[in-house]
Enzyme design. Structure first.
Site, PDB file in Angstrom:
ATOM      1  CB  CYS A  43      -0.932  -0.013   1.211  1.00 26.99           C
ATOM      2  SG  CYS A  43      -1.895   1.472   1.360  1.00 26.99           S
ATOM      3  CB  CYS A  48      -3.214   2.660  -1.623  1.00 24.03           C
ATOM      4  SG  CYS A  48      -3.348   0.993  -0.991  1.00 24.03           S
ATOM      5  CE  LYS A  51      -4.769   3.977  -6.352  1.00 22.01           C
ATOM      6  NZ  LYS A  51      -5.377   2.692  -6.318  1.00 22.01           N
ATOM      7  CE1 TYR A 180      -6.838  -1.163  -6.948  1.00 24.58           C
ATOM      8  CE2 TYR A 180      -7.722  -3.391  -7.017  1.00 24.58           C
ATOM      9  CZ  TYR A 180      -6.871  -2.457  -6.451  1.00 24.58           C
ATOM     10  OH  TYR A 180      -6.068  -2.806  -5.406  1.00 24.58           O
ATOM     11  CD  GLU A 184      -6.989   2.532  -9.175  1.00 20.32           C
ATOM     12  OE1 GLU A 184      -7.905   2.765  -8.383  1.00 20.32           O
ATOM     13  OE2 GLU A 184      -5.932   1.977  -8.833  1.00 20.32           O
ATOM     14  CG  HIS A 439     -28.665  23.369  -3.293  1.00 19.10           C
ATOM     15  ND1 HIS A 439     -28.774  22.632  -4.458  1.00 19.10           N
ATOM     16  CD2 HIS A 439     -28.800  24.672  -3.631  1.00 19.10           C
ATOM     17  CE1 HIS A 439     -28.972  23.465  -5.462  1.00 19.10           C
ATOM     18  NE2 HIS A 439     -28.996  24.707  -5.001  1.00 19.10           N
ATOM     19  CD  GLU A 444     -28.301  19.408  -4.526  1.00 22.20           C
ATOM     20  OE1 GLU A 444     -29.377  19.753  -4.037  1.00 22.20           O
ATOM     21  OE2 GLU A 444     -27.452  20.221  -4.946  1.00 22.20           O
TER      22      GLU A 444
END
Ligand SMILES: Cc1cc2nc3c(=O)[nH]c(=O)nc-3n(C[C@H](O)[C@H](O)[C@H](O)COP(=O)(O)OP(=O)(O)OC[C@H]3O[C@@H](n4cnc5c(N)ncnc54)[C@H](O)[C@@H]3O)c2cc1C
Length: 462
Positions: A43, A48, A51, A180, A184, A439, A444
């Site tokens: 990682c 991670c 990356k 992935y 990526e 908002h 939302e």
């Protein structure tokens, strides 16, 4: 217990191993941990963290382009790959030191060495040429990119490990894989200006994710300029006289690129570790077989993280470590909970997802409602970027429970983290409906989709 050198010996200083060592030491256990490469593991060192830093780097060209609509003139920007690599190296060295210090700071002992099991209570430290003993042993040795020896010319190819540290940025790259990591990296290299081709044997990238998101991401990536060739594999890779790589694909097409990156899966690190000799059971893929408490078939040997090939994500390895501590050292047997894991793909646009995909939910529930919104996020109005955001809620018609939430668009990963809470709590669509919107945000939309877009009854869309 006093007869052993340690209460716990951890093999592997990655996400899972370091967490287990640190927490065990902090509750007063005598702990040691061995790491053969660099503390922090996949990682931090080659997963991670670097990356995500590269994802940020690769997004700047779009930010520069989008700025014009907001009145900014960005003078000709240029990019320097060695600067990015060097800055990334500085950051991971900083994190590596923190990981090691975190264990030592609570009294744990760290070894910079490969560790091999000798018997159920003894570990041989290769760099130290000595054997130590422990009451409990935890294997957290992670995994590595799956090699592809059947591919002629595979020796010319790189994996994600090498992609982080290339001497120079390639002009063109071919990435093989549809998971992935492949997706990526395709976005990273494309964003950095590399001519990028993604080659995948399946019919659509990112299997196991919601089909709607997979298709939309595919289309958007192609629109950005990434070539995606599905139903395709590479059959031969060779160096041409210009020093570039020619790749022959199953379609008969030949690509000429500077790098070929293989991202065709990951395999567990269980080789030459003495596991067979001690009798630790391995599964078909070489992964260590464990029960729901992460215990192997040998009573005092445990395994967590990627080496068990359950769910290969950092937070999962960490959760498994915490469950292991509860079970082994706190008298509180805690089974690992792999249900409803929120996750992200740091593609561009990003995917954030939690729970069941539409197809999966349709298989498991007689009737589901799909709430779907596809819209241009506000930030793309002035920028003029022709990119839509997609949001989808999958609801069980009978119980009204929200089974899945899927987002494609800016900050989708951040939203998935928060959506993980209501989905884990088993909240219903009614709970979403009575939640006030924030908002103006893109999120939302998640609480304002009042009418189902369509339903799926017994697998049929109605
Ligand atoms: C390119 C890439 C991107 C990723 N992105 C993400 C992401 O965005 N989000 C996410 O959640 N996950 C991501 N992951 C997955 C994540 O990195 C892993 O799931 C996680 O690191 C697993 O932790 P672990 O503790 O099981 O193993 P690892 O972190 O792999 O640690 C295992 C350690 O054991 C050491 N070791 C192995 N054998 C021995 C031995 N015999 N003796 C001593 N030491 C040994 C290794 O050197 C390694 O440091 C990514 C992975 C890759 C490759």
């Amino acid at each position: 217990m006093a007869g052993y050198d340690y209460d716990l010996f951890v093999i592997g200083g990655g996400s899972g191993g370091v967490r287990a060592a640190r927490v065990a030491a902090s509750v007063g256990k005598r702990v040691a941990i061995a790491e053969e490469y660099r503390f922090g593991g996949t990682c931090v060192i080659r997963g991670c963290v670097p990356k995500k830093l590269y994802v940020y780097a690769s997004q700047f060209p779009e930010h520069f382009a989008d700025a014009a609509g907001y009145g900014w003139t960005v003078p000709g920007a240029s990019f320097d790959w060695p600067t990015l690599v060097a800055n990334k190296d500085k950051e991971i060295a900083r994190l590596e030191a923190i990981y090691k210090k975190n264990v030592e700071g609570v009294g744990g002992e760290t070894f910079h060495s490969r560790a091999v099991l000798v018997d159920p209570h003894c570990v041989y430290l290769v760099a130290e040429d000595r054997t130590v003993s422990a009451d409990q042993i935890l294997i957290a040795t992670g995994g590595r990119p799956a090699p592809h020896p059947a591919l002629a010319g595979h020796e010319h190819c790189i994996f994600s490990n090498e992609a982080f540290d290339l001497k120079e940025l390639p002009k063109a790259i071919m990435i093989e894989g549809g998971g992935y990591i492949a997706v990526e990296f395709a976005n990273i290299f494309h964003g950095l200006g590399v001519e990028t081709t993604l080659v995948y044997r399946g019919k659509e990238i990112l299997s196991r994710f919601d089909m709607d998101l997979r298709r939309s991401l595919h289309e958007t990536m192609e629109k950005k300029g990434i070539t995606i060739l599905t139903h395709s594999i590479s059959e031969w890779v060779g160096k041409n006289p210009q020093g570039r790589l020619d790749v022959l694909l199953s379609s008969g097409k030949t690509l000429t690129v500077d790098q070929v990156m293989l991202a065709i899966g990951r395999i567990p690190n269980t080789e030459n570790m003495g596991l067979e000799g001690v009798g630790v059971e391995l599964g078909k893929t070489g992964a260590i077989v464990v029960d729901e408490f992460s215990r192997t078939n040998i009573d005092n040997i445990w395994a967590i993280g990627d080496v068990t090939h359950r769910v290969q994500l950092t937070p999962v390895a960490i959760h498994e470590a915490m469950c292991f501590i509860e079970t082994a050292f706190k008298g509180n047997p805690t089974a690992v909970d792999h249900d409803t894991i929120a996750t992200a793909v740091f593609s561009q646009p990003e995917i954030g997802t939690v729970g069941l995909s539409e197809d999966e939910a349709a298989k498991r529930f007689p009737e589901i409602e799909i709430y779907r919104a596809s819209f241009r996020p506000m930030r793309h109005t002035l920028s003029g970027r022709d990119e839509k955001m997609l949001m989808k809620l999958i609801v069980d018609a009978a119980s009204r429970k929200v089974l899945g939430a899927h987002i494609l668009g800016p900050d989708a990963g951040e939203m998935a983290q928060l959506l993980g809470i209501p989905l884990k709590a088993g909240l219903t669509k009614h709970d979403f409906d009575r939640t006030m919107a924030v908002h103006p945000t893109a999120a939302e939309e998640l609480v304002t989709m009042y009418k189902p877009t369509y339903r799926v009854k017994n697998g049929e869309r109605v």
